[in-house]
Design a protein around this motif. Sequence first.
Motif, mmCIF file in Angstrom:
data_model
loop_
_atom_site.group_PDB
_atom_site.id
_atom_site.type_symbol
_atom_site.label_atom_id
_atom_site.label_comp_id
_atom_site.label_asym_id
_atom_site.label_seq_id
_atom_site.Cartn_x
_atom_site.Cartn_y
_atom_site.Cartn_z
ATOM 1 N N ASN A 186 0.810 -1.219 0.000
ATOM 2 C CA ASN A 186 0.000 0.000 0.000
ATOM 3 C C ASN A 186 0.843 1.267 0.000
ATOM 4 O O ASN A 186 0.320 2.365 0.155
ATOM 5 C CB ASN A 186 -0.945 0.007 1.205
ATOM 6 N N GLY A 187 2.174 1.103 -0.116
ATOM 7 C CA GLY A 187 3.064 2.251 -0.143
ATOM 8 C C GLY A 187 3.387 2.827 1.216
ATOM 9 O O GLY A 187 3.820 3.970 1.324
ATOM 10 N N VAL A 188 3.215 2.047 2.272
ATOM 11 C CA VAL A 188 3.473 2.504 3.641
ATOM 12 C C VAL A 188 4.851 2.029 4.081
ATOM 13 O O VAL A 188 5.190 0.855 3.952
ATOM 14 C CB VAL A 188 2.388 1.971 4.612
ATOM 15 N N ILE A 189 5.634 2.966 4.609
ATOM 16 C CA ILE A 189 6.979 2.655 5.102
ATOM 17 C C ILE A 189 6.860 1.775 6.347
ATOM 18 O O ILE A 189 6.151 2.113 7.287
ATOM 19 C CB ILE A 189 7.741 3.938 5.470
ATOM 20 N N LEU A 190 7.576 0.658 6.354
ATOM 21 C CA LEU A 190 7.503 -0.264 7.482
ATOM 22 C C LEU A 190 8.716 -0.197 8.413
ATOM 23 O O LEU A 190 8.596 -0.518 9.587
ATOM 24 C CB LEU A 190 7.360 -1.705 6.977
#
Length: 82
Positions: free
Chosen positions: A32-36
């Motif tokens: 989803n394009g979220v930095i982890l």
Amino acid sequence: SIDLCKKAHKALKDQYPRLKCAGFANPVVDQNGVILDDKDLINKINDSEASILLIGLGTPKQELFFKNYEKQLVFERSQLSP
């Protein structure tokens, strides 16, 4: 990969010798394009005062990444394409 980032940097530097690189990163980003993994990445980007941000996460991750963080990134809106 970080090696790919270094290769891209070298290729750009070879083509544009006066280019100043503010840095590069290889964050883990979900589908989803979220930095982890680097929760401070957006602050690092903003603190770099870079004029250009290249995002190479592959499609559609890079578009989702930008959509997710666009409002947090500090840049001149006039630099964006209409």
